[in-house]
Scaffold this motif. Structure first.
Motif, PDB file in Angstrom:
ATOM      1  N   PHE A  84      12.567  12.927   1.889  1.00  0.00           N
ATOM      2  CA  PHE A  84      11.788  12.346   0.966  1.00  0.00           C
ATOM      3  C   PHE A  84      12.468  11.253   0.131  1.00  0.00           C
ATOM      4  CE2 PHE A  84      10.458  12.658  -3.611  1.00  0.00           C
ATOM      5  CZ  PHE A  84       9.196  12.490  -3.507  1.00  0.00           C
ATOM      6  N   LEU A  85      13.666  11.528  -0.247  1.00  0.00           N
ATOM      7  CA  LEU A  85      14.306  10.440  -0.819  1.00  0.00           C
ATOM      8  C   LEU A  85      14.492   9.065  -0.057  1.00  0.00           C
ATOM      9  CD1 LEU A  85      17.384  12.372  -2.604  1.00  0.00           C
ATOM     10  CD2 LEU A  85      15.071  11.590  -3.623  1.00  0.00           C
ATOM     11  N   ALA A  86      14.928   9.218   1.366  1.00  0.00           N
ATOM     12  CA  ALA A  86      14.993   8.059   1.872  1.00  0.00           C
ATOM     13  C   ALA A  86      13.587   7.137   2.143  1.00  0.00           C
ATOM     14  CB  ALA A  86      15.371   8.376   3.489  1.00  0.00           C
ATOM     15  N   ARG A  87      12.496   8.012   2.124  1.00  0.00           N
ATOM     16  CA  ARG A  87      11.241   7.398   2.381  1.00  0.00           C
ATOM     17  C   ARG A  87      10.858   6.689   0.884  1.00  0.00           C
ATOM     18  NH1 ARG A  87       7.872   8.569   6.724  1.00  0.00           N
ATOM     19  NH2 ARG A  87       8.899  10.006   8.405  1.00  0.00           N
ATOM     20  N   THR A  88      11.115   7.453   0.050  1.00  0.00           N
ATOM     21  CA  THR A  88      10.703   6.706  -1.422  1.00  0.00           C
ATOM     22  C   THR A  88      11.791   5.652  -1.638  1.00  0.00           C
ATOM     23  OG1 THR A  88      10.299   9.022  -2.479  1.00  0.00           O
ATOM     24  CG2 THR A  88      10.936   7.189  -3.753  1.00  0.00           C
ATOM     25  N   TRP A  89      12.984   5.365  -1.235  1.00  0.00           N
ATOM     26  CA  TRP A  89      13.715   4.352  -1.516  1.00  0.00           C
ATOM     27  C   TRP A  89      13.327   3.264  -0.490  1.00  0.00           C
ATOM     28  CZ3 TRP A  89      16.333   1.649  -4.585  1.00  0.00           C
ATOM     29  CH2 TRP A  89      17.342   0.839  -4.182  1.00  0.00           C
ATOM     30  N   GLY A  90      12.741   3.711   0.685  1.00  0.00           N
ATOM     31  CA  GLY A  90      12.413   2.621   1.536  1.00  0.00           C
ATOM     32  C   GLY A  90      10.971   1.952   0.979  1.00  0.00           C
ATOM     33  N   ARG A  91      10.128   2.581   0.580  1.00  0.00           N
ATOM     34  CA  ARG A  91       9.102   2.081  -0.123  1.00  0.00           C
ATOM     35  C   ARG A  91       9.318   1.260  -1.592  1.00  0.00           C
ATOM     36  NH1 ARG A  91       6.869   7.409   0.624  1.00  0.00           N
ATOM     37  NH2 ARG A  91       5.451   7.617   2.349  1.00  0.00           N
ATOM     38  N   LEU A  92      10.421   1.768  -2.272  1.00  0.00           N
ATOM     39  CA  LEU A  92      10.802   0.966  -3.399  1.00  0.00           C
ATOM     40  C   LEU A  92      11.393  -0.485  -3.347  1.00  0.00           C
ATOM     41  CD1 LEU A  92      12.095   3.768  -5.687  1.00  0.00           C
ATOM     42  CD2 LEU A  92      10.005   2.626  -5.973  1.00  0.00           C
ATOM     43  N   LYS A  93      11.843  -0.495  -2.052  1.00  0.00           N
ATOM     44  CA  LYS A  93      12.561  -1.970  -1.748  1.00  0.00           C
ATOM     45  C   LYS A  93      11.943  -2.607  -0.819  1.00  0.00           C
ATOM     46  CE  LYS A  93      15.618  -0.115   1.818  1.00  0.00           C
ATOM     47  NZ  LYS A  93      16.816  -0.114   2.455  1.00  0.00           N
ATOM     48  N   ASP A  94      10.520  -2.289  -0.347  1.00  0.00           N
ATOM     49  CA  ASP A  94       9.657  -2.808   0.327  1.00  0.00           C
ATOM     50  C   ASP A  94       9.344  -4.288  -0.303  1.00  0.00           C
ATOM     51  OD1 ASP A  94       7.944  -3.546   2.409  1.00  0.00           O
ATOM     52  OD2 ASP A  94       6.216  -2.310   1.507  1.00  0.00           O
ATOM     53  N   GLY A 118       6.689   4.420  -5.833  1.00  0.00           N
ATOM     54  CA  GLY A 118       6.526   4.269  -4.326  1.00  0.00           C
ATOM     55  C   GLY A 118       5.366   4.343  -3.535  1.00  0.00           C
ATOM     56  N   LEU A 119       4.688   5.190  -4.071  1.00  0.00           N
ATOM     57  CA  LEU A 119       3.441   5.783  -3.533  1.00  0.00           C
ATOM     58  C   LEU A 119       2.339   4.357  -3.851  1.00  0.00           C
ATOM     59  CD1 LEU A 119       2.655   9.481  -4.103  1.00  0.00           C
ATOM     60  CD2 LEU A 119       3.253   8.204  -1.708  1.00  0.00           C
ATOM     61  N   GLY A 120       2.407   3.859  -5.175  1.00  0.00           N
ATOM     62  CA  GLY A 120       1.779   2.685  -5.487  1.00  0.00           C
ATOM     63  C   GLY A 120       1.974   1.501  -4.677  1.00  0.00           C
ATOM     64  N   LEU A 121       3.349   1.216  -4.298  1.00  0.00           N
ATOM     65  CA  LEU A 121       3.528   0.279  -3.332  1.00  0.00           C
ATOM     66  C   LEU A 121       2.982   0.339  -2.119  1.00  0.00           C
ATOM     67  CD1 LEU A 121       7.242  -0.388  -4.564  1.00  0.00           C
ATOM     68  CD2 LEU A 121       5.485  -2.003  -4.825  1.00  0.00           C
ATOM     69  N   ALA A 122       3.134   1.674  -1.788  1.00  0.00           N
ATOM     70  CA  ALA A 122       2.333   1.882  -0.270  1.00  0.00           C
ATOM     71  C   ALA A 122       0.915   1.604  -0.321  1.00  0.00           C
ATOM     72  CB  ALA A 122       2.386   3.315   0.230  1.00  0.00           C
ATOM     73  N   GLY A 123       0.074   1.814  -1.561  1.00  0.00           N
ATOM     74  CA  GLY A 123      -1.252   1.332  -1.802  1.00  0.00           C
ATOM     75  C   GLY A 123      -1.258   0.217  -2.002  1.00  0.00           C
ATOM     76  N   ALA A 124      -0.447  -0.852  -2.287  1.00  0.00           N
ATOM     77  CA  ALA A 124      -0.476  -2.214  -2.463  1.00  0.00           C
ATOM     78  C   ALA A 124      -0.628  -2.682  -1.199  1.00  0.00           C
ATOM     79  CB  ALA A 124       0.688  -2.539  -3.358  1.00  0.00           C
ATOM     80  N   ARG A 125       0.250  -2.205  -0.276  1.00  0.00           N
ATOM     81  CA  ARG A 125       0.125  -2.651   1.222  1.00  0.00           C
ATOM     82  C   ARG A 125      -1.227  -2.490   1.785  1.00  0.00           C
ATOM     83  NH1 ARG A 125       3.983  -2.647   5.993  1.00  0.00           N
ATOM     84  NH2 ARG A 125       5.968  -3.051   4.933  1.00  0.00           N
ATOM     85  N   GLY A 126      -1.857  -1.651   1.533  1.00  0.00           N
ATOM     86  CA  GLY A 126      -3.375  -1.253   1.908  1.00  0.00           C
ATOM     87  C   GLY A 126      -4.138  -2.598   1.331  1.00  0.00           C
ATOM     88  N   LEU A 127      -4.080  -2.622  -0.011  1.00  0.00           N
ATOM     89  CA  LEU A 127      -4.761  -3.573  -0.666  1.00  0.00           C
ATOM     90  C   LEU A 127      -4.513  -5.175   0.049  1.00  0.00           C
ATOM     91  CD1 LEU A 127      -4.721  -2.941  -4.381  1.00  0.00           C
ATOM     92  CD2 LEU A 127      -6.596  -2.585  -2.965  1.00  0.00           C
ATOM     93  N   GLY A 128      -3.230  -5.248   0.355  1.00  0.00           N
ATOM     94  CA  GLY A 128      -2.838  -6.689   0.876  1.00  0.00           C
ATOM     95  C   GLY A 128      -3.588  -6.903   2.285  1.00  0.00           C
ATOM     96  N   SER A 129      -3.595  -5.572   3.273  1.00  0.00           N
ATOM     97  CA  SER A 129      -4.239  -5.526   4.496  1.00  0.00           C
ATOM     98  C   SER A 129      -5.598  -5.875   4.288  1.00  0.00           C
ATOM     99  CB  SER A 129      -4.077  -4.202   5.136  1.00  0.00           C
ATOM    100  OG  SER A 129      -4.683  -4.039   6.247  1.00  0.00           O
ATOM    101  N   MET A 130      -6.322  -5.260   3.330  1.00  0.00           N
ATOM    102  CA  MET A 130      -7.911  -5.645   3.193  1.00  0.00           C
ATOM    103  C   MET A 130      -8.050  -7.019   2.816  1.00  0.00           C
ATOM    104  SD  MET A 130     -10.301  -4.008   0.057  1.00  0.00           S
ATOM    105  CE  MET A 130      -9.400  -5.107  -1.401  1.00  0.00           C
ATOM    106  N   GLU A 131      -7.164  -7.503   1.965  1.00  0.00           N
ATOM    107  CA  GLU A 131      -7.430  -9.105   1.767  1.00  0.00           C
ATOM    108  C   GLU A 131      -7.058  -9.917   3.038  1.00  0.00           C
ATOM    109  OE1 GLU A 131      -8.186 -10.516  -0.874  1.00  0.00           O
ATOM    110  OE2 GLU A 131      -8.780  -9.104  -2.240  1.00  0.00           O
ATOM    111  N   ARG A 132      -6.020  -9.687   3.908  1.00  0.00           N
ATOM    112  CA  ARG A 132      -5.909 -10.311   4.897  1.00  0.00           C
ATOM    113  C   ARG A 132      -7.126 -10.196   5.843  1.00  0.00           C
ATOM    114  NH1 ARG A 132      -0.581  -8.285   4.407  1.00  0.00           N
ATOM    115  NH2 ARG A 132      -1.153  -6.493   5.131  1.00  0.00           N
ATOM    116  N   SER A 133      -7.793  -9.170   5.945  1.00  0.00           N
ATOM    117  CA  SER A 133      -8.892  -8.820   6.665  1.00  0.00           C
ATOM    118  C   SER A 133     -10.126  -9.833   6.179  1.00  0.00           C
ATOM    119  CB  SER A 133      -9.448  -7.386   6.788  1.00  0.00           C
ATOM    120  OG  SER A 133     -10.530  -7.249   7.496  1.00  0.00           O
ATOM    121  N   ARG A 134     -10.210  -9.739   4.837  1.00  0.00           N
ATOM    122  CA  ARG A 134     -11.402 -10.659   4.204  1.00  0.00           C
ATOM    123  C   ARG A 134     -10.964 -11.992   4.454  1.00  0.00           C
ATOM    124  NH1 ARG A 134     -12.938 -12.360  -1.341  1.00  0.00           N
ATOM    125  NH2 ARG A 134     -10.790 -11.844  -2.067  1.00  0.00           N
ATOM    126  N   ALA A 135      -9.718 -12.581   4.498  1.00  0.00           N
ATOM    127  CA  ALA A 135      -9.414 -13.751   4.434  1.00  0.00           C
ATOM    128  C   ALA A 135      -9.878 -14.180   6.290  1.00  0.00           C
ATOM    129  CB  ALA A 135      -8.179 -14.312   4.441  1.00  0.00           C
TER     130      ALA A 135
END
Length: 387
Positions: free
Chosen positions: A100-110, A61-78
């Motif tokens: 904690f469980l609700a936030r983890t599940w929310g990130r996993l299905k993002d 879930g934390l990795g997916l949250a970090g992927a959101r950050g990478l996507g934001s960086m790529e949108r800014s670069r474009a």
């Protein structure tokens, strides 16, 4: 010996600035793609391997949250290098009381996080290809450089729009509604402050004076001084009561006029027109009344526009038209004044546009210098039975 030949123009780069931005974007593809690919592989491999343990899914879930950050960086670069604007997705809808469980599940299905991971994974071969072709074009195919980088950049633009934009129209609509909700809250708070100020400075102050005057008159009566002074005090108190009642009626009319509730837009707008300092012709063509909320917004929109006509337009006449077209309620206010009205920041017009936008409405101003001014507004139609 002089030959009469004109001096050569100074040497300069023949390519436009956008070409060099696209070149920079394509050359950056490889190092950024390497970083993103390693990140994706580590996140997926570690998260999947540890999924059977307690920490595996939270790490994913934390990795997916970090992927959101990478996507934001790529949108800014474009946006900066390719001149392509990709809508930002709305944030994850977490509440303060989510555990904690609700936030983890929310990130996993993002879906935004998973698409960002996919974008990072497929970018490596594409980054190698674009880096190689751009470098070859820079060194060998110099005359063809603008055409090569434009074709590769267009593919990059399509990839960014396809994988980094919000998931669908619903996602974009959620982001718009979140912004509109803030406008509605701010407008309601401003209205409450206005009502509080009007009560404090108007009716409340008069009622305080009334209480003081009646108190003095009571003391004089208890002292047996029933003379002309007491009569004057009572007469003054009576005048204060009438003024306070008038101010309370005006305030109540500003909140929601009784004529609008009882008789609808036609009578309410005619009443507004009668109080306007400019002659106003009112035409309302509605076979049925809309929902009370829509009716109220339409009334106050016309009210503020007619106040602008009275105070700022210098017009000799004005008109108000209201009609229905399919599932929309349409308003048009025209005047023959000096014109120059605009939606530029901070004006009353921009406030009206924000209020209508918050309920999925439209607000358009056509006001050339010298006039005339035409303001058109649209509101969604809702039947009164649904209101």
């Amino acid at each position: 010996m002089t030959t009469g030949q004109r001096p050569l123009p100074p040497a300069r780069l023949a390519f436009a600035g956008q070409t060099w931005k696209e070149v920079a974007h394509l050359l950056l593809n490889l190092p950024l793609a390497l970083f993103s690919f390693v990140y994706v592989v580590v996140v997926v491999a570690v998260g999947s391997a540890l999924a059977v343990t307690v920490i595996g899914l939270p790490l994913l879930g934390l990795g997916l949250a970090g992927a959101r950050g990478l996507g934001s960086m790529e949108r800014s670069r474009a946006r900066r290098l390719l001149g392509t604007f990709v809508d930002e997705p709305s944030p994850l809808p977490f509440r303060k009381d989510d555990g904690f469980l609700a936030r983890t599940w929310g990130r996993l299905k993002d879906p935004v996080g998973w698409r960002s991971l996919l974008y990072g994974f497929v970018r490596l071969p594409w980054g190698v290809l674009t880096f190689t072709l751009t470098l070859v074009a820079l060194i060998v195919l110099w005359p063809m450089l603008p055409f090569v980088v434009r074709g590769l950049s267009n593919a990059d633009r399509a990839m960014a729009r396809g994988l980094l934009c919000p998931s669908d129209e619903l996602e974009r609509r959620i982001a718009e509604l979140e912004s509109d909700r803030g406008t509605v809250v701010d407008t309601a708070a401003a209205d409450l402050r206005r009502i509080e100020r009007d009560l404090h400075d108007g009716a409340q102050a008069r009622l305080v004076n009334l209480a003081m005057g009646l108190g003095l008159a009571k003391e004089k009566l208890l002292e047996g001084q029933a003379d002309a002074t007491v009569a004057a005090m009572v007469d003054e108190a009576h005048g204060e009561v009438k003024l306070a009642l008038q101010e309370l009626r005006d305030l109540a009319r500003g909140i929601h006029p009784a004529v609008l509730t009882d008789r609808g837009l036609d009578a309410a707008l005619s009443s507004l027109a009668a109080r306007c300092t400019v002659p106003v012709r009112v035409t309302v063509d509605l076979r049925e009344r809309p929902a009370p909320a829509i009716e109220g917004i339409a009334y106050f929109t016309v009210s503020e526009l007619l106040q602008n006509v009275s105070k700022h337009s210098g017009a000799r006449s004005a008109s108000v038209e209201v009609w229905r077209a399919d599932r929309r309620l349409l308003l048009r206010v025209e005047d023959d004044g000096r014109g120059g009205a605009s939606l530029d920041g901070g004006t009353g017009m921009s406030g009206l546009a924000d209020r209508l936008g918050a309920v999925d409405g439209l607000f358009v101003v056509d006001s050339p210098a010298g006039g005339p001014t035409t303001v058109s507004a649209e509101l969604p139609w809702r039947d009164r039975s649904d209101g």
